[in-house]
Motif scaffolding. Structure first.
Motif, PDB file in Angstrom:
ATOM      1  N   PRO A 100       0.700  -1.184   0.064  1.00 22.73           N
ATOM      2  CA  PRO A 100      -0.191   0.129  -0.070  1.00 22.73           C
ATOM      3  C   PRO A 100       0.823   1.253  -0.103  1.00 22.73           C
ATOM      4  CG  PRO A 100       0.152  -0.839   2.187  1.00 22.73           C
ATOM      5  CD  PRO A 100       0.693  -1.816   1.203  1.00 22.73           C
ATOM      6  N   THR A 101       0.073   2.398  -0.480  1.00 21.17           N
ATOM      7  CA  THR A 101       0.841   3.782  -0.325  1.00 21.17           C
ATOM      8  C   THR A 101       0.217   4.127   1.095  1.00 21.17           C
ATOM      9  OG1 THR A 101      -1.074   4.630  -1.833  1.00 21.17           O
ATOM     10  CG2 THR A 101       0.781   3.903  -2.971  1.00 21.17           C
ATOM     11  N   PHE A 102       0.743   5.216   1.347  1.00 21.62           N
ATOM     12  CA  PHE A 102       0.492   5.869   2.736  1.00 21.62           C
ATOM     13  C   PHE A 102       1.152   7.190   2.923  1.00 21.62           C
ATOM     14  CE2 PHE A 102       4.636   3.764   3.224  1.00 21.62           C
ATOM     15  CZ  PHE A 102       5.484   4.628   3.822  1.00 21.62           C
ATOM     16  N   GLY A 103       0.526   7.804   3.961  1.00 19.52           N
ATOM     17  CA  GLY A 103       1.131   9.317   4.201  1.00 19.52           C
ATOM     18  C   GLY A 103       0.960   9.395   5.675  1.00 19.52           C
ATOM     19  N   PHE A 104       2.038  10.227   6.278  1.00 19.54           N
ATOM     20  CA  PHE A 104       1.834  10.734   7.552  1.00 19.54           C
ATOM     21  C   PHE A 104       2.165  11.949   8.078  1.00 19.54           C
ATOM     22  CE2 PHE A 104       5.388   7.760   7.727  1.00 19.54           C
ATOM     23  CZ  PHE A 104       6.265   8.552   8.450  1.00 19.54           C
ATOM     24  N   THR A 105       1.686  12.574   8.982  1.00 23.56           N
ATOM     25  CA  THR A 105       2.306  13.845   9.334  1.00 23.56           C
ATOM     26  C   THR A 105       2.784  13.935  10.757  1.00 23.56           C
ATOM     27  OG1 THR A 105       0.537  14.862   7.959  1.00 23.56           O
ATOM     28  CG2 THR A 105       1.576  16.258   9.957  1.00 23.56           C
ATOM     29  N   VAL A 118       5.271  10.728   2.472  1.00 23.98           N
ATOM     30  CA  VAL A 118       4.226   9.898   1.734  1.00 23.98           C
ATOM     31  C   VAL A 118       5.271   8.905   1.413  1.00 23.98           C
ATOM     32  CG1 VAL A 118       2.870  11.769   0.810  1.00 23.98           C
ATOM     33  CG2 VAL A 118       4.895  11.201  -0.398  1.00 23.98           C
ATOM     34  N   GLY A 119       4.754   7.778   0.887  1.00 24.67           N
ATOM     35  CA  GLY A 119       5.582   6.541   0.433  1.00 24.67           C
ATOM     36  C   GLY A 119       4.600   5.412   0.230  1.00 24.67           C
ATOM     37  N   GLN A 120       5.617   4.103  -0.073  1.00 20.96           N
ATOM     38  CA  GLN A 120       4.867   3.017  -0.336  1.00 20.96           C
ATOM     39  C   GLN A 120       5.556   1.838   0.433  1.00 20.96           C
ATOM     40  OE1 GLN A 120       4.296   1.923  -4.287  1.00 20.96           O
ATOM     41  NE2 GLN A 120       3.373   0.068  -4.133  1.00 20.96           N
ATOM     42  N   CYS A 121       4.872   0.991   0.926  1.00 22.76           N
ATOM     43  CA  CYS A 121       5.389  -0.401   1.615  1.00 22.76           C
ATOM     44  C   CYS A 121       5.878  -1.345   0.502  1.00 22.76           C
ATOM     45  CB  CYS A 121       4.391  -0.735   2.726  1.00 22.76           C
ATOM     46  SG  CYS A 121       5.058  -1.909   3.784  1.00 22.76           S
ATOM     47  N   PHE A 122       6.806  -2.037   0.642  1.00 28.42           N
ATOM     48  CA  PHE A 122       7.282  -3.065  -0.243  1.00 28.42           C
ATOM     49  C   PHE A 122       7.667  -4.274   0.342  1.00 28.42           C
ATOM     50  CE2 PHE A 122       8.207   0.820  -2.787  1.00 28.42           C
ATOM     51  CZ  PHE A 122       7.374   0.572  -3.877  1.00 28.42           C
ATOM     52  N   VAL A 123       7.222  -5.379  -0.056  1.00 33.06           N
ATOM     53  CA  VAL A 123       7.949  -6.668   0.325  1.00 33.06           C
ATOM     54  C   VAL A 123       8.568  -7.255  -0.772  1.00 33.06           C
ATOM     55  CG1 VAL A 123       7.193  -9.023   1.325  1.00 33.06           C
ATOM     56  CG2 VAL A 123       5.867  -6.871   1.826  1.00 33.06           C
ATOM     57  N   ASP A 124       9.957  -7.690  -0.616  1.00 35.13           N
ATOM     58  CA  ASP A 124      10.772  -8.120  -1.379  1.00 35.13           C
ATOM     59  C   ASP A 124      10.415  -9.843  -1.471  1.00 35.13           C
ATOM     60  OD1 ASP A 124      12.224  -9.479   0.448  1.00 35.13           O
ATOM     61  OD2 ASP A 124      13.984  -8.136   0.025  1.00 35.13           O
ATOM     62  N   ALA A 125      11.102 -10.469  -2.474  1.00 31.64           N
ATOM     63  CA  ALA A 125      10.843 -11.956  -2.611  1.00 31.64           C
ATOM     64  C   ALA A 125      11.207 -12.868  -1.484  1.00 31.64           C
ATOM     65  CB  ALA A 125      11.619 -12.544  -3.873  1.00 31.64           C
ATOM     66  N   SER A 126      12.119 -12.439  -0.516  1.00 31.30           N
ATOM     67  CA  SER A 126      12.555 -12.960   0.830  1.00 31.30           C
ATOM     68  C   SER A 126      11.496 -12.703   1.633  1.00 31.30           C
ATOM     69  CB  SER A 126      13.947 -12.589   0.945  1.00 31.30           C
ATOM     70  OG  SER A 126      14.204 -11.331   1.341  1.00 31.30           O
ATOM     71  N   THR A 133      10.103   6.321   1.280  1.00 30.96           N
ATOM     72  CA  THR A 133       9.381   7.521   1.561  1.00 30.96           C
ATOM     73  C   THR A 133      10.204   8.606   0.863  1.00 30.96           C
ATOM     74  OG1 THR A 133      10.500   8.080   3.614  1.00 30.96           O
ATOM     75  CG2 THR A 133       8.577   6.557   3.854  1.00 30.96           C
ATOM     76  N   THR A 134       9.188   9.926   0.716  1.00 31.25           N
ATOM     77  CA  THR A 134       9.566  11.170   0.255  1.00 31.25           C
ATOM     78  C   THR A 134       9.051  12.306   1.384  1.00 31.25           C
ATOM     79  OG1 THR A 134       9.760  10.526  -2.106  1.00 31.25           O
ATOM     80  CG2 THR A 134       9.610  13.055  -1.403  1.00 31.25           C
ATOM     81  N   TRP A 135       9.855  13.053   1.768  1.00 29.50           N
ATOM     82  CA  TRP A 135       9.119  14.156   2.613  1.00 29.50           C
ATOM     83  C   TRP A 135       9.367  15.369   2.487  1.00 29.50           C
ATOM     84  CZ3 TRP A 135      12.970  16.983   4.737  1.00 29.50           C
ATOM     85  CH2 TRP A 135      14.356  16.559   4.588  1.00 29.50           C
ATOM     86  N   LEU A 136       8.700  16.332   3.211  1.00 32.63           N
ATOM     87  CA  LEU A 136       8.590  17.753   2.931  1.00 32.63           C
ATOM     88  C   LEU A 136       8.640  18.262   4.568  1.00 32.63           C
ATOM     89  CD1 LEU A 136       6.063  18.754   0.265  1.00 32.63           C
ATOM     90  CD2 LEU A 136       8.475  18.831  -0.021  1.00 32.63           C
TER      91      LEU A 136
END
Length: 162
Positions: A100-105, A118-126, A133-136
């Motif tokens: 999922p994509t997400f955002g938090f303050t 803001v960003g995205q959660c990733f799961v690799d093959a293992s 994330t990218t932030w301001l």
């Protein structure tokens, strides 16, 4: 996955004797692309640390995808002592998206600034989870004339600790 590819994969696994889930990289539906299937959905709840040593603890989300937590930064431009700060955010539900994509303050408890991630959660093959994330960061300035220097931008990668 295209049904013929799935059938071929099943035959290959039968021939080999077994296949660990997610161990085969099979062609995706598009030409020249590969599948990025994962072991399961990425879960935001838990403790995460980024490449700078900053740590955040995220609560389990509610039914609407809202979560809260705390963020303890390892770096700061403030001259005040660093303190853990509260965060609030939301994400797309993992029952709809495995990564999922997400955002938090974060409203910093030790300075007059606020950061949005803001960003995205990733799961690799293992099965390893990461948050890209990218932030301001918006810093309070004395006047509108100083607004040009009030915003910083950056990127962080968080890895699950527990």
């Amino acid at each position: 996955m295209v049904p013929r590819v799935a059938a071929a994969a099943a035959l290959l696994c039968a021939f080999l004797g077994s296949c660990a889930r997610g161990s085969l990289v099979l062609p995706a539906d598009g030409p020249g692309r590969t599948s990025n299937k994962t072991e399961g959905p990425c879960t935001l709840a838990g403790t995460w640390v980024n490449e700078l040593g900053s740590q955040m603890v995220l609560s389990a989300s509610n039914a609407a995808g809202h979560f809260s937590g705390s963020y303890l930064t390892a770096v700061s431009a403030s001259e005040k002592p660093i303190r853990a700060s509260k965060l609030k955010g939301s994400h797309h539900q993992t029952n709809r998206r495995a990564q999922p994509t997400f955002g938090f303050t974060v409203q910093w408890a030790f300075s007059d600034s606020t950061t949005v991630f803001v960003g995205q959660c990733f799961v690799d093959a293992s099965g390893q989870e990461t948050l890209e994330t990218t932030w301001l960061l918006q810093e309070e300035v004395a006047s509108r004339a100083d607004a040009w220097k009030a915003t910083r931008i950056g990127k962080n990668v968080f890895h699950r600790v527990k």
